[in-house]
Structure formats: structure tokens, C-alpha cells
Design a protein around this motif. Structure first.
Motif, PDB file in Angstrom:
ATOM      1  N   SER A   1       0.831  -1.212   0.000  1.00 30.94           N
ATOM      2  CA  SER A   1       0.000   0.000   0.000  1.00 30.94           C
ATOM      3  C   SER A   1       0.861   1.256   0.000  1.00 30.94           C
ATOM      4  CB  SER A   1      -0.913   0.006   1.226  1.00 30.94           C
ATOM      5  OG  SER A   1      -0.200   0.483   2.341  1.00 30.94           O
ATOM      6  N   GLN A   2       0.179   2.368  -0.028  1.00 30.17           N
ATOM      7  CA  GLN A   2       0.835   3.670   0.008  1.00 30.17           C
ATOM      8  C   GLN A   2       1.503   3.907   1.368  1.00 30.17           C
ATOM      9  OE1 GLN A   2      -1.913   6.752  -1.013  1.00 30.17           O
ATOM     10  NE2 GLN A   2      -0.535   8.383  -0.430  1.00 30.17           N
ATOM     11  N   GLN A   3       0.970   3.248   2.404  1.00 33.24           N
ATOM     12  CA  GLN A   3       1.538   3.396   3.747  1.00 33.24           C
ATOM     13  C   GLN A   3       2.360   2.152   4.086  1.00 33.24           C
ATOM     14  OE1 GLN A   3      -2.154   4.002   3.843  1.00 33.24           O
ATOM     15  NE2 GLN A   3      -1.764   6.159   3.493  1.00 33.24           N
ATOM     16  N   PRO A   4       3.659   2.161   3.747  1.00 34.04           N
ATOM     17  CA  PRO A   4       4.456   0.943   3.905  1.00 34.04           C
ATOM     18  C   PRO A   4       4.575   0.483   5.356  1.00 34.04           C
ATOM     19  CG  PRO A   4       5.861   2.826   3.361  1.00 34.04           C
ATOM     20  CD  PRO A   4       4.448   3.271   3.194  1.00 34.04           C
ATOM     21  N   GLN A   5       4.446   1.441   6.307  1.00 30.09           N
ATOM     22  CA  GLN A   5       4.574   1.040   7.718  1.00 30.09           C
ATOM     23  C   GLN A   5       3.512   0.028   8.117  1.00 30.09           C
ATOM     24  OE1 GLN A   5       5.107   4.149  10.556  1.00 30.09           O
ATOM     25  NE2 GLN A   5       6.847   5.035   9.492  1.00 30.09           N
TER      26      GLN A   5
ATOM     27  N   THR B   1       4.138   4.735  -4.708  1.00 28.64           N
ATOM     28  CA  THR B   1       5.144   5.808  -4.752  1.00 28.64           C
ATOM     29  C   THR B   1       4.544   7.186  -4.490  1.00 28.64           C
ATOM     30  OG1 THR B   1       4.905   6.146  -7.131  1.00 28.64           O
ATOM     31  CG2 THR B   1       6.551   4.531  -6.449  1.00 28.64           C
ATOM     32  N   SER B   2       3.240   7.225  -4.212  1.00 25.58           N
ATOM     33  CA  SER B   2       2.570   8.539  -4.102  1.00 25.58           C
ATOM     34  C   SER B   2       3.106   9.400  -2.965  1.00 25.58           C
ATOM     35  CB  SER B   2       1.073   8.353  -3.886  1.00 25.58           C
ATOM     36  OG  SER B   2       0.571   7.565  -4.894  1.00 25.58           O
TER      37      SER B   2
ATOM     38  N   PHE C   1      -0.643  -2.564 -11.049  1.00 21.33           N
ATOM     39  CA  PHE C   1       0.051  -1.362 -10.602  1.00 21.33           C
ATOM     40  C   PHE C   1      -0.929  -0.195 -10.628  1.00 21.33           C
ATOM     41  CE2 PHE C   1       2.634   2.415 -11.284  1.00 21.33           C
ATOM     42  CZ  PHE C   1       3.551   2.285 -10.269  1.00 21.33           C
ATOM     43  N   ILE C   2      -1.228   0.315  -9.456  1.00 17.50           N
ATOM     44  CA  ILE C   2      -2.279   1.330  -9.328  1.00 17.50           C
ATOM     45  C   ILE C   2      -1.682   2.700  -9.079  1.00 17.50           C
ATOM     46  CG2 ILE C   2      -4.192   2.059  -7.845  1.00 17.50           C
ATOM     47  CD1 ILE C   2      -4.701  -0.920  -7.323  1.00 17.50           C
ATOM     48  N   SER C   3      -2.137   3.668  -9.846  1.00 18.51           N
ATOM     49  CA  SER C   3      -1.663   5.033  -9.627  1.00 18.51           C
ATOM     50  C   SER C   3      -2.648   6.015 -10.258  1.00 18.51           C
ATOM     51  CB  SER C   3      -0.289   5.207 -10.268  1.00 18.51           C
ATOM     52  OG  SER C   3       0.128   6.549 -10.171  1.00 18.51           O
ATOM     53  N   HIS C   4      -2.673   7.241  -9.695  1.00 18.83           N
ATOM     54  CA  HIS C   4      -3.476   8.285 -10.351  1.00 18.83           C
ATOM     55  C   HIS C   4      -2.651   8.921 -11.480  1.00 18.83           C
ATOM     56  CE1 HIS C   4      -0.977  10.244  -7.367  1.00 18.83           C
ATOM     57  NE2 HIS C   4      -0.952  11.263  -8.215  1.00 18.83           N
TER      58      HIS C   4
END
Ligand SMILES: Nc1ncnc2c1ncn2[C@@H]1O[C@H](COP(=O)(O)OP(=O)(O)OP(=O)(O)O)[C@@H](O)[C@H]1O
Ligand SMILES: [Mg+2]
Length: 256
Positions: A88-92, A173-174, A201-204
Motif C-alpha cells: 500500500s501507500q503506507q508501507p509502515q 510511490t505517491s 500497478f495502481i496510480s493516479h
């Protein structure tokens, strides 16, 4: 060509207090083994909803998903997450906050019985750390002690431990600045070139998706606007929405 994933008429409605239609509607697509499918759309278009259904964090309400010719719902967690990993966008989020990264990585190895003994496990983890450009010095840290980029590389290493068939990358990578983003994308390129891993691979960011993926789905308000080979869609976009997403890059004269 082996079909890895087949989604048919997938629909997910959220309970919306304002009675707006929210969710995803009638989503159908296939992803073949070794391919990289990009999912692009503005915020709220339903990208993460699809990612969460395919990662089994959300139940299938309507429609069906076959993974390697077997219904997604029939896998045990162990068998499923051996094959499919979500980043996810929040790797933690991928790590226990009060354990060192290394302890979390070792736990995955134990749970999935990846190595026969400790020595083999340390060698294996070391190799993956190297692959993502990190070392045991980083792994000895707690998640909050790493930078966003380092933590995202660790989350990729963690996902790679099981050698998954499919990596679902949701805006990974956002939250990173441009140079760190490039480093993470190089790691993904390397994985793609050295393994048969498939990617959702998901991205805006349609430019980012176009650089990495060979196929694309354009999503708007929970519905597919357009899908196909990346080269076809970019050279001859059919929907106005795709054209709109491409416009800022064309104006700047940047390559898509
Ligand atoms: N748990 C929820 N309950 C109600 N509505 C939700 C929930 N999660 C998402 N939604 C709504 O569903 C729609 C799709 O959300 P989703 O998170 O899939 O979009 P997204 O494309 O991933 O957006 P972003 O680029 O901002 O991450 C949005 O309208 C959102 O408000
Ligand atoms: Mg999202």
C-alpha cells in the motif's frame, strides 16, 4: 498464455450516508501471467476498492474472481497470500510497529516455511534486502526509524519473500518525492525483468503507469472507461476521460 486473474462483472457498493453511488461497478478484465496491468483514475474512482477485493480485504459482493482458474474465495489464507501480495501507500502498515523489520521479515519466513534453517533464512533475507537496495542495518530498525522510501523498499522486500505470482501495488510511490520514487520504480523494473511476477500497478499518475505497464484500465466513478494495450490506448484514446488524464503531460511535451 496463462491467465492469472479473471474478474467478471465485479460490483461493490459502499453504504453511503448521503445516498451517493460509491464503489465499483461491473468491472471485468483479465491479467495474464508475467504481465503488468496499470489501473489509473482520479481520487475516488475506485482503484483501492478493486485492489482490496483482489487482496481479499473486502468481500466480493457481486461478480466473480478467478485466480489461476480457482475462485478467489476458495483459497486458504496461507495458499492465497503465498501467491498474491498487496503493497500500500503506507508501507509502515506492512510491519508490526513494535518489532524490528528483521523480526517481521523472519516471521513471514516462518509462517510460510520459506527456509529450512536460520542460516538459510538470513542468506535469503540478505539477498532480498540487496535486491531492494537495503542492508541488515536497515532491517535492524523499527518501522518508524526508516524514511518513507526505505520503508517502501522494505515493504517490497517483505512482499517478495513468498515469491508471489501477483504483486498488487496501490499508489506505492505517491507519498515519495520524485528521486525516491524513481528508485522504487527501478526496484519494480528489476523484479519484472528477473522473475515471472505479474503486477497490478495502481496510480493516479498515467505517466508513471505508462512507463511501467503493458496494459491499462482507466477507471472513473467506479466504472471502466477504457482498457487495452498501453500502446493502443495512449496512441488512440477512445474516452474523453483518458484524453483528459493525458492532457497535462502532452501540454508539457513530456513523453507518455
Ligand atoms: N469504507 C468505505 N465506506 C464508504 N465509502 C467508501 C469506503 N471506501 C471507499 N469509499 C468510497 O468509494 C469510492 C472509491 O474509493 P477508493 O478508495 O476505491 O478510490 P481510489 O481510486 O483508491 O481513490 P484514491 O486515489 O484517493 O486512493 C470513493 O467515492 C470513496 O469515498
Ligand atoms: Mg486509493
Amino acid at each position: 498464455m496463462t491467465v492469472l486473474l479473471e474478474c467478471k462483472e465485479l460490483t461493490h457498493h459502499y453504504e453511503d450516508p448521503l445516498h451517493h453511488q460509491a464503489g465499483v461497478f461491473d468491472i471485468s478484465f483479465t491479467l495474464n501471467k508475467g504481465h503488468r496491468l496499470g489501473l489509473v483514475g482520479e481520487s475516488g474512482s475506485g482503484k483501492s476498492t478493486i485492489a482490496k477485493i483482489l487482496s481479499r480485504f473486502l468481500n466480493i459482493q457481486e461478480g466473480s474472481v478467478q485466480f489461476l482458474e480457482q475462485s478467489l474465495t476458495t483459497y486458504s489464507d496461507h495458499d492465497f497470500y503465498k501467491k498474491v501480495q498487496y503493497i500500500s501507500q503506507q508501507p509502515q502498515e506492512a510491519f508490526h510497529p513494535k518489532r524490528t523489520i528483521q523480526a517481521s521479515l523472519e516471521e513471514v519466513c516462518h509462517n510460510f516455511k520459506i527456509c529450512r534453517n536460520n542460516e538459510e533464512m538470513q542468506t535469503y533475507i540478505g539477498r532480498l534486502l540487496q535486491k531492494v537496495g537495503l542492508s541488515f542495518d536497515h532491517a535492524r530498525q523499527f518501522p518508524h526509524q526508516l524514511s518513507g522510501g526505505e520503508c517502501q523498499r522494505m515493504a517490497i522486500a517483505r512482499a517478495l519473500l513468498v515469491q508471489p505470482d501477483l504483486l498488487i501495488c496501490d499508489e506505492i510511490t505517491s507519498a515519495l518525492d520524485v528521486t525516491v520514487q524513481e528508485g522504487v520504480m527501478e526496484v519494480l523494473q528489476d523484479i519484472q525483468q528477473t522473475s515471472q511476477t505479474s503486477f497490478l500497478f495502481i496510480s493516479h499518475d498515467i505517466a508513471l503507469v505508462s512507463q511501467f505497464c503493458d496494459e491499462i484500465i482507466v477507471l472513473k466513478d467506479g466504472q471502466i472507461q477504457e482498457k487495452g494495450l498501453m500502446s493502443d490506448v495512449l496512441s488512440n484514446p477512445q474516452s474523453e476521460y483518458t484524453k483528459m488524464l493525458m492532457k497535462p503531460y502532452q501540454k508539457e511535451g513530456r513523453e507518455l
